[in-house]
Every structure is written in C-alpha cells, then in structure tokens.
Design a protein around this motif. Sequence first.
Motif, mmCIF file in Angstrom:
data_model
loop_
_atom_site.group_PDB
_atom_site.id
_atom_site.type_symbol
_atom_site.label_atom_id
_atom_site.label_comp_id
_atom_site.label_asym_id
_atom_site.label_seq_id
_atom_site.Cartn_x
_atom_site.Cartn_y
_atom_site.Cartn_z
ATOM 1 N N UNK A 186 -2.921 9.557 10.566
ATOM 2 C CA UNK A 186 -4.265 8.422 11.049
ATOM 3 C C UNK A 186 -4.332 7.064 11.212
ATOM 4 N N UNK A 187 -4.036 8.098 13.016
ATOM 5 C CA UNK A 187 -4.236 7.111 14.367
ATOM 6 C C UNK A 187 -4.941 6.381 14.693
ATOM 7 N N UNK A 215 1.658 7.263 11.474
ATOM 8 C CA UNK A 215 1.119 6.259 12.696
ATOM 9 C C UNK A 215 1.134 7.068 14.649
ATOM 10 N N UNK A 216 0.894 8.054 14.472
ATOM 11 C CA UNK A 216 1.326 8.274 15.903
ATOM 12 C C UNK A 216 2.859 8.655 15.940
ATOM 13 N N UNK A 217 3.595 7.607 15.699
ATOM 14 C CA UNK A 217 5.395 7.338 15.992
ATOM 15 C C UNK A 217 5.658 8.146 14.431
ATOM 16 N N UNK A 256 5.824 7.758 1.324
ATOM 17 C CA UNK A 256 5.813 8.077 3.115
ATOM 18 C C UNK A 256 5.256 7.363 3.796
ATOM 19 N N UNK A 257 6.147 6.527 4.422
ATOM 20 C CA UNK A 257 4.785 5.625 5.117
ATOM 21 C C UNK A 257 5.599 4.992 6.548
ATOM 22 N N UNK A 314 -7.218 2.596 8.031
ATOM 23 C CA UNK A 314 -8.122 1.608 7.267
ATOM 24 C C UNK A 314 -8.424 1.980 6.353
ATOM 25 N N UNK A 315 -9.414 3.376 6.845
ATOM 26 C CA UNK A 315 -9.925 4.287 5.808
ATOM 27 C C UNK A 315 -8.978 4.189 4.536
ATOM 28 N N UNK A 316 -7.661 5.049 5.321
ATOM 29 C CA UNK A 316 -7.444 5.674 4.619
ATOM 30 C C UNK A 316 -6.343 4.268 3.086
#
Length: 386
Positions: free
Chosen positions: A51-52, A25-27, A105-106, A58-60
């Motif tokens: 997904x920034x 998420x960006x970082x 990976x998340x 939420x869509x992902x």
Amino acid sequence: MNDSITQSLIRQLHRSPWRLAAVVTGGGSEAISQLLSVPGASDTVVEAMVPYSSASLEDFLRYKPAHYCSRATAQAMAMRAFFRARDLESRHSQRELDELSLIGVGCSASLRSLRPKKGQHRVHIALQTAQVSSIASLVLTKDSRDRGREEQVVAAMLLNRIAEVAGIADRIPMELLPGERIDETSVRAWHTWTDLMLGRIDAASSVQAEQNASLESFSGVLFPGAFNPLHEGHQRMAEVAQEITGHPVDFEISVENVDKPPLDFFDIQHRVRQFEPPQRCWLTRAPTFLDKVKIFPEATFVVGADTIVRIAHPRYYHNSLTARDAALDELRQQNCRFLVFPRVVGEEFLALEDLELPPLLRERCESVPASEFRMDISSTELRSGA
C-alpha cells in the motif's frame, strides 16, 4: 540475489509450516522479491501487499494513522496482515488451518528518495502471531547509502525477524554503520490472550493468577473503556458507581475495535498492568454494547454522557433509526442498565438530564449528578502530554 545465506534462510522458511501475509509501504519490497524468487514461495506466502500511497495504507488499515512511518503503524499493519492470512487460509487453503503457524508482517519505512527528507531515514518492522507480538526499529545514518543499499538493509532485517519467529537459526549479515543499532522487543501472550484473539473464549481476566476465572464471578457492574491510560477520573467514577450500586465495579477492555485492528499483545500487556487486585478488568472481543451485553447479561454499565449520546446516534447504526431502535430494544430485553456520569459533550459539560435520548434508552438510564462527580480528564490529552 546471489547471497547464499539469504537463499538458505528462505529455503528453510519455505520448508517450515509457517505461512505469512506481508504488508510493506514501499521500503521492504526487496524482501518480498527475495521471498518470491526462491522456489517454494507458495508454501509460505499467503499474500504480499504494497500500500504505497497514504490513501492505500489508510484503506488497508481502515483508519488514518497519526504517523505513517511509526512503530504503532507497523504494529497495526502486522495485526491486520495476521487476520488477512487467517481469513484467506480458512477460506481458500486445501490444508487444515493451523492458526499457531501464521505470521502477519508489517513494515513501515521512510527511506531515501528523489527529494531530500527532513526527518530520519528509518524502518519499523512488526510481526504478529497468535502467541507473540514483536517490533524492531532501526534509524539509518542519513545520506550514507543510496536507496538500493538502504533497501538491502531493510530486506535483511525483515527476513531475519521472520526467521527468528519461525525458529530458524540462520541470520543474514547486516551491514550496519557505526552508531546504528536495531531496537527489538517482543511480548509473549498469556494463553487466554491467544484464545481470546482466536475467538475460542468470550472473556478473560486481566489478573494472571485468575486466568481461568469464570464469568460467574462478574460483579454485575461493568465499566467499559479503552483505559489508554487509566486515570484518576476513571478511578473516581468506579468509586462513585460502587457507592451507588453497592457492588464492586469490574472494568472491561475490548481487544477488538469497530474501526481499528485488534489490540496486539504490547497494548494488552500495557493496559492490564494498570489494574491491581482487587480491581478486575475483563478482556473481551466485544466492541459494541450489544456484544458486551451478550457476555454480561443484566449488567449495569458505567458510562459517561458522551458515550450514552453515541449509543443513541443513528450514524452508529448505518444511519438507520429502525436499526438503532432494534438495538436499543435488544438492550432492554437483556435487562441492562446505564449509570450515566456527567461529561463534556461537544464543548458543554452535560449530565443525563441535559441530553435528548430515545425513550427506549432513557428508561434504562440512571443519572449521576454533577454534585457527585465533576471531573473531565481527556485520555487523548494525557497520551499527548498536554
């Protein structure tokens, strides 16, 4: 990128059989850049997504998380990424699918930005394979680094986590400040959890000593639920159901959810530990009652009035009465029944007799009167500490 240790680690990863899908998420995007900068990335990276915005995340995930930067959100991202990698590899790869060498990976991070943050600068990195769920968290000392240096720390942490799962010994040195500490934990799956997640089996016993238990040992009475947590209301319902049916009650948890990613091994471990023999809980991949009855034909399901109302509502069948009635007819053909306990529906405590249900469903139901059971405990409130 001039760090020879980083390049060496990534080259080893590219030569390994591991394939990954990463969602950050960006970082954490610096780690993706580093992975792609070393030749051979196409042998490792199946997909990389950023997904920034909150809407994109939420869509992902296909649901709105309670917190956008959290361990739970990172775990959900990793699980969704694992199944993305599996799906893409099965449909498009020229190589034979090796499900045991896929990594999801998340990375959920809240780092320095133009506007000062009220909360901590932190990162949560989750990895999901067919055999292991892992999570690592780090709180960064606030306002001690610029954004670029925070990104470097996150990138090193993320690549080190991948290296650990992939069995690579090298580690990128971490420039941590005094007081900073990475909190790492992981859960290794029982073999049946892996088989269940990959769709190789339909159900697995929650009792480790009964991993090879046959569905023929099913009691005939099934209490489905999330059981997050299992509480005294659930236990009392099971006791009353056994008194009424004359059979012990088996519990059931679906690791798949209609809206959210599947449960990871942390969730599974936490939930199955709540059940002690002679209690049995079946783990399945059956999020709907149509799915459940195919595994447990002619079952008597223990449900609350709130659940039986949802089974009857057209919105769960794409707002189609025809589809709903077809599903209810299939439940009838499978000869399943519902033992319905009074529960709060909306703001009222209602029993079966108070509900308007389609005839196809009502004829399959038996009511538990409020005189036998009146207990309304909310799992959501228990989780929140209310």
